[in-house]
Design a protein around this motif. Structure first.
Motif, mmCIF file in Angstrom:
data_model
loop_
_atom_site.group_PDB
_atom_site.id
_atom_site.type_symbol
_atom_site.label_atom_id
_atom_site.label_comp_id
_atom_site.label_asym_id
_atom_site.label_seq_id
_atom_site.Cartn_x
_atom_site.Cartn_y
_atom_site.Cartn_z
ATOM 1 N N ASP A 39 0.827 -1.207 0.000
ATOM 2 C CA ASP A 39 0.000 0.000 0.000
ATOM 3 C C ASP A 39 0.864 1.261 0.000
ATOM 4 O O ASP A 39 0.568 2.226 -0.699
ATOM 5 C CB ASP A 39 -0.943 0.014 1.202
ATOM 6 C CG ASP A 39 -2.075 -0.978 1.061
ATOM 7 O OD1 ASP A 39 -2.360 -1.393 -0.080
ATOM 8 O OD2 ASP A 39 -2.670 -1.341 2.099
ATOM 9 N N ASP A 40 1.942 1.241 0.779
ATOM 10 C CA ASP A 40 2.868 2.383 0.787
ATOM 11 C C ASP A 40 3.535 2.558 -0.573
ATOM 12 O O ASP A 40 3.695 3.685 -1.052
ATOM 13 C CB ASP A 40 3.936 2.201 1.864
ATOM 14 C CG ASP A 40 3.373 2.313 3.268
ATOM 15 O OD1 ASP A 40 2.238 2.836 3.419
ATOM 16 O OD2 ASP A 40 4.065 1.876 4.209
ATOM 17 N N GLN A 43 1.146 4.156 -3.023
ATOM 18 C CA GLN A 43 0.866 5.564 -2.777
ATOM 19 C C GLN A 43 2.092 6.455 -2.923
ATOM 20 O O GLN A 43 1.967 7.679 -2.949
ATOM 21 C CB GLN A 43 0.282 5.737 -1.363
ATOM 22 C CG GLN A 43 -1.082 5.114 -1.193
ATOM 23 C CD GLN A 43 -2.104 5.708 -2.130
ATOM 24 O OE1 GLN A 43 -2.139 6.907 -2.336
ATOM 25 N NE2 GLN A 43 -2.933 4.857 -2.708
ATOM 26 N N SER A 44 3.271 5.896 -3.020
ATOM 27 C CA SER A 44 4.490 6.698 -3.062
ATOM 28 C C SER A 44 4.558 7.663 -4.253
ATOM 29 O O SER A 44 5.078 8.772 -4.081
ATOM 30 C CB SER A 44 5.724 5.811 -3.012
ATOM 31 O OG SER A 44 5.829 5.044 -4.169
ATOM 32 N N LEU A 46 2.210 9.336 -5.337
ATOM 33 C CA LEU A 46 1.205 10.356 -5.084
ATOM 34 C C LEU A 46 1.478 11.197 -3.840
ATOM 35 O O LEU A 46 0.710 12.110 -3.553
ATOM 36 C CB LEU A 46 -0.171 9.676 -4.913
ATOM 37 C CG LEU A 46 -0.601 8.767 -6.060
ATOM 38 C CD1 LEU A 46 -1.883 8.055 -5.691
ATOM 39 C CD2 LEU A 46 -0.755 9.544 -7.338
ATOM 40 N N ASP A 47 2.536 10.923 -3.095
ATOM 41 C CA ASP A 47 2.721 11.592 -1.820
ATOM 42 C C ASP A 47 3.283 13.009 -1.938
ATOM 43 O O ASP A 47 3.269 13.754 -0.990
ATOM 44 C CB ASP A 47 3.569 10.753 -0.872
ATOM 45 C CG ASP A 47 4.991 10.552 -1.335
ATOM 46 O OD1 ASP A 47 5.375 11.124 -2.371
ATOM 47 O OD2 ASP A 47 5.731 9.826 -0.660
ATOM 48 N N GLY A 48 3.799 13.395 -3.078
ATOM 49 C CA GLY A 48 4.225 14.766 -3.297
ATOM 50 C C GLY A 48 5.611 15.130 -2.796
ATOM 51 O O GLY A 48 6.035 16.266 -2.876
ATOM 52 N N ARG A 49 6.354 14.193 -2.264
ATOM 53 C CA ARG A 49 7.690 14.506 -1.765
ATOM 54 C C ARG A 49 8.688 14.690 -2.893
ATOM 55 O O ARG A 49 9.739 15.272 -2.685
ATOM 56 C CB ARG A 49 8.186 13.409 -0.833
ATOM 57 C CG ARG A 49 7.492 13.433 0.505
ATOM 58 C CD ARG A 49 8.110 12.445 1.422
ATOM 59 N NE ARG A 49 7.519 11.143 1.123
ATOM 60 C CZ ARG A 49 7.847 10.037 1.727
ATOM 61 N NH1 ARG A 49 8.765 10.031 2.648
ATOM 62 N NH2 ARG A 49 7.264 8.904 1.413
ATOM 63 N N GLU A 50 8.400 14.211 -4.069
ATOM 64 C CA GLU A 50 9.366 14.304 -5.155
ATOM 65 C C GLU A 50 9.018 15.420 -6.135
ATOM 66 O O GLU A 50 9.474 15.419 -7.270
ATOM 67 C CB GLU A 50 9.425 12.963 -5.875
ATOM 68 C CG GLU A 50 9.951 11.860 -4.997
ATOM 69 C CD GLU A 50 10.078 10.559 -5.742
ATOM 70 O OE1 GLU A 50 10.011 10.561 -6.966
ATOM 71 O OE2 GLU A 50 10.256 9.539 -5.079
ATOM 72 N N ASP A 51 8.259 16.389 -5.700
ATOM 73 C CA ASP A 51 7.912 17.515 -6.553
ATOM 74 C C ASP A 51 8.966 18.618 -6.530
ATOM 75 O O ASP A 51 8.802 19.652 -7.140
ATOM 76 C CB ASP A 51 6.558 18.115 -6.134
ATOM 77 C CG ASP A 51 5.412 17.195 -6.486
ATOM 78 O OD1 ASP A 51 5.599 16.330 -7.352
ATOM 79 O OD2 ASP A 51 4.324 17.365 -5.912
#
Length: 55
Positions: A39-40, A43-44, A46-51
């Protein structure tokens, strides 16, 4: 041992071996304790940390 005996033996046990490897992989993937990991991973993106820029 003739060639036919070896051929039947290898086809039979080869199929059993491949089926057991496949079933082990299915059990490994669908084991309940691994659900959170998958599941993680799903979702990775989509989490927005790589923007942000790489540096």
């Amino acid at each position: 041992m003739t060639h036919d005996v070896v051929l039947v033996f290898s086809k039979t046990w080869g199929a059993i071996y491949l089926l057991s490897v496949f079933l082990a992989a299915v059990v490994w993937v669908y084991w309940p304790s691994r659900r959170r990991m998958y599941d993680d991973a799903a979702q990775s993106p989509l989490d927005g940390r790589e923007d942000q820029p790489w540096r």
